[in-house]
Write a protein that holds these residues in place. Structure first.
Motif, PDB file in Angstrom:
ATOM      1  N   VAL A 120      -4.277   4.123  -0.201  1.00  0.00           N
ATOM      2  CA  VAL A 120      -5.124   4.316   0.970  1.00  0.00           C
ATOM      3  C   VAL A 120      -5.020   5.760   1.437  1.00  0.00           C
ATOM      4  O   VAL A 120      -4.117   6.498   1.042  1.00  0.00           O
ATOM      5  CB  VAL A 120      -4.711   3.364   2.114  1.00  0.00           C
ATOM      6  CG1 VAL A 120      -4.853   1.912   1.677  1.00  0.00           C
ATOM      7  CG2 VAL A 120      -3.290   3.639   2.576  1.00  0.00           C
ATOM      8  N   GLU A 121      -5.962   6.154   2.282  1.00  0.00           N
ATOM      9  CA  GLU A 121      -5.940   7.508   2.829  1.00  0.00           C
ATOM     10  C   GLU A 121      -4.689   7.720   3.684  1.00  0.00           C
ATOM     11  O   GLU A 121      -4.189   6.804   4.321  1.00  0.00           O
ATOM     12  CB  GLU A 121      -7.178   7.755   3.686  1.00  0.00           C
ATOM     13  CG  GLU A 121      -8.478   7.793   2.905  1.00  0.00           C
ATOM     14  CD  GLU A 121      -9.659   8.117   3.801  1.00  0.00           C
ATOM     15  OE1 GLU A 121      -9.433   8.349   5.019  1.00  0.00           O
ATOM     16  OE2 GLU A 121     -10.799   8.135   3.297  1.00  0.00           O
TER      17      GLU A 121
ATOM     18  N   ALA B 295       1.224   4.218   5.197  1.00  0.00           N
ATOM     19  CA  ALA B 295       0.262   3.334   4.525  1.00  0.00           C
ATOM     20  C   ALA B 295       0.580   1.861   4.720  1.00  0.00           C
ATOM     21  O   ALA B 295      -0.324   1.014   4.698  1.00  0.00           O
ATOM     22  CB  ALA B 295       0.217   3.654   3.029  1.00  0.00           C
TER      23      ALA B 295
ATOM     24  N   ALA C  48       0.828  -1.204   0.000  1.00  0.00           N
ATOM     25  CA  ALA C  48       0.000   0.000   0.000  1.00  0.00           C
ATOM     26  C   ALA C  48       0.859   1.249   0.000  1.00  0.00           C
ATOM     27  O   ALA C  48       1.942   1.278   0.593  1.00  0.00           O
ATOM     28  CB  ALA C  48      -0.928   0.012   1.215  1.00  0.00           C
TER      29      ALA C  48
ATOM     30  N   ASP D 153      -2.831  -5.371   6.766  1.00  0.00           N
ATOM     31  CA  ASP D 153      -2.946  -6.344   7.842  1.00  0.00           C
ATOM     32  C   ASP D 153      -3.658  -7.616   7.404  1.00  0.00           C
ATOM     33  O   ASP D 153      -4.064  -8.445   8.222  1.00  0.00           O
ATOM     34  CB  ASP D 153      -3.652  -5.738   9.043  1.00  0.00           C
ATOM     35  CG  ASP D 153      -5.015  -5.149   8.686  1.00  0.00           C
ATOM     36  OD1 ASP D 153      -5.441  -5.270   7.515  1.00  0.00           O
ATOM     37  OD2 ASP D 153      -5.651  -4.550   9.589  1.00  0.00           O
TER      38      ASP D 153
ATOM     39  N   THR E 143      -1.504  -0.337   7.052  1.00  0.00           N
ATOM     40  CA  THR E 143      -2.860  -0.786   6.728  1.00  0.00           C
ATOM     41  C   THR E 143      -2.882  -2.188   6.118  1.00  0.00           C
ATOM     42  O   THR E 143      -3.961  -2.762   5.951  1.00  0.00           O
ATOM     43  CB  THR E 143      -3.539   0.180   5.737  1.00  0.00           C
ATOM     44  OG1 THR E 143      -2.901   0.085   4.446  1.00  0.00           O
ATOM     45  CG2 THR E 143      -3.466   1.616   6.240  1.00  0.00           C
TER      46      THR E 143
ATOM     47  N   ARG F 184      -2.177  -1.168  -3.233  1.00  0.00           N
ATOM     48  CA  ARG F 184      -3.346  -0.376  -2.869  1.00  0.00           C
ATOM     49  C   ARG F 184      -2.969   1.097  -2.644  1.00  0.00           C
ATOM     50  O   ARG F 184      -1.843   1.397  -2.269  1.00  0.00           O
ATOM     51  CB  ARG F 184      -3.964  -0.911  -1.584  1.00  0.00           C
ATOM     52  CG  ARG F 184      -4.053  -2.416  -1.505  1.00  0.00           C
ATOM     53  CD  ARG F 184      -4.399  -2.886  -0.097  1.00  0.00           C
ATOM     54  NE  ARG F 184      -4.067  -4.287   0.082  1.00  0.00           N
ATOM     55  CZ  ARG F 184      -4.160  -4.933   1.241  1.00  0.00           C
ATOM     56  NH1 ARG F 184      -4.593  -4.290   2.311  1.00  0.00           N
ATOM     57  NH2 ARG F 184      -3.837  -6.213   1.334  1.00  0.00           N
TER      58      ARG F 184
END
Length: 294
Positions: free
Chosen positions: A76-77, A101, A49, A106, A104, A74
């Motif tokens: 992500v925010e 990032a 990510a 997981d 995230t 990915r």
């Protein structure tokens, strides 16, 4: 993203020093290993990510430029992961990683199981949450895919992860943290109680390969002048995974990976320093093979 400051001597606690250069370089252990494997001739997909920041855009582009498939990467925010690195004039480094990032990741996302199942090997590191590492490793094991784990940053490894790891590649510091043994041979022997194969990387001293019921092999490192050792271990692992995937015997695979790593330390930066296959082939042809440690 690696934020790299170059200094004559690294600062001690409470000390301020003046640096001579600063670079912002795409990095991260997973991305580094992906680029190293791709430049070594492997077909590579990246699972991970990045954030919505400019670093995320640059990181994705750098992987794509190296030929890495980023479909599983990915966005992500928040912010992308960063590594804050000080490199001294001897080529040594000290690193602080801020996950961003990466924190995230997981677990697996849609399509990740298929990507893993289609691979010859899954390269894993510990810069994402441990549940994500375990989920990926277990998926690889279920599909008969070799799991190669770099236990960095060093931390205790749960038995459920070790049980599905085929090859563990710690450096000598990480091996000592995992086993409490400072001698790499003793550490490797201890780790073989949990995994079938171990390679302990020893920096300029080379690497130690150990497998159950056999004498360990020491693979000497080429003697070169190091400029920046930041991604030496990642270069080694990426090249080693490709060599193993091609069916090379381990002494030859390790010598070839050592050649790639030696080329990388002579150049600044992380992924930017990694050699292409033709360069590694040419340099490896000049090297000798393995030795049994005395």
């Amino acid at each position: 993203m690696d934020l790299v400051a170059y200094v004559e001597t690294a600062p001690r606690r409470g000390e301020t020093v003046t640096g001579r250069a600063f670079r912002t370089v795409p990095g991260g252990k997973g991305a580094n290993q992906a680029v190293a494997a791709a430049r070594s001739g492997g077909s590579v997909s990246m699972i991970g990510a990045v954030g919505e920041d400019d670093f995320g855009v640059r990181l994705r582009a750098s992987l794509a430029d190296a030929g890495v498939d980023t479909t599983g990467l990915r966005t992500v925010e928040g912010e992308s992961g960063t590594a804050h690195i000080v490199v001294d004039d001897d080529g040594g480094n000290a690193i602080v990683v801020v996950p961003g990032a990466n924190g995230t990741v997981d677990g697996l996302a849609d399509g990740d199981e298929q990507r893993i199942a289609a691979a010859d090997a899954l390269l894993l590191q510990l810069e994402i949450p441990l549940p994500g590492v375990i989920a990926a490793a277990r998926t690889a094991w279920e599909h008969g895919v070799s799991v190669v784990l770099t236990p960095a940053p060093a931390r205790p490894l749960p038995s459920e992860l070790l049980a599905v790891t085929g090859l563990l590649v710690p450096n000598e510091h990480e091996a000592a943290v995992l086993t409490g043994k400072s001698d790499p041979r003793d550490a490797a022997a201890s780790l073989l109680a949990h995994v079938p194969e171990v390679v302990v990387t020893l920096g300029e001293k080379g690497s130690l390969y150990a497998v159950r019921d056999a004498e360990p092999l020491w693979i000497p490192a080429p003697r070169v002048k190091a400029e920046d050792t930041t991604a030496a271990g990642d270069t080694f692992v990426g090249a080693l995974a490709v060599a193993r995937g091609e069916g090379r015997a381990m002494p030859d695979a390790l010598t070839w990976a050592s050649a790639a790593s030696a080329l990388s330390v002579q150049r600044p930066g992380a992924s930017a320093s990694m050699p292409y296959r033709t360069e590694t082939d040419a340099f490896a042809a000049t090297l000798n093979g393995s030795r049994t440690p005395s």
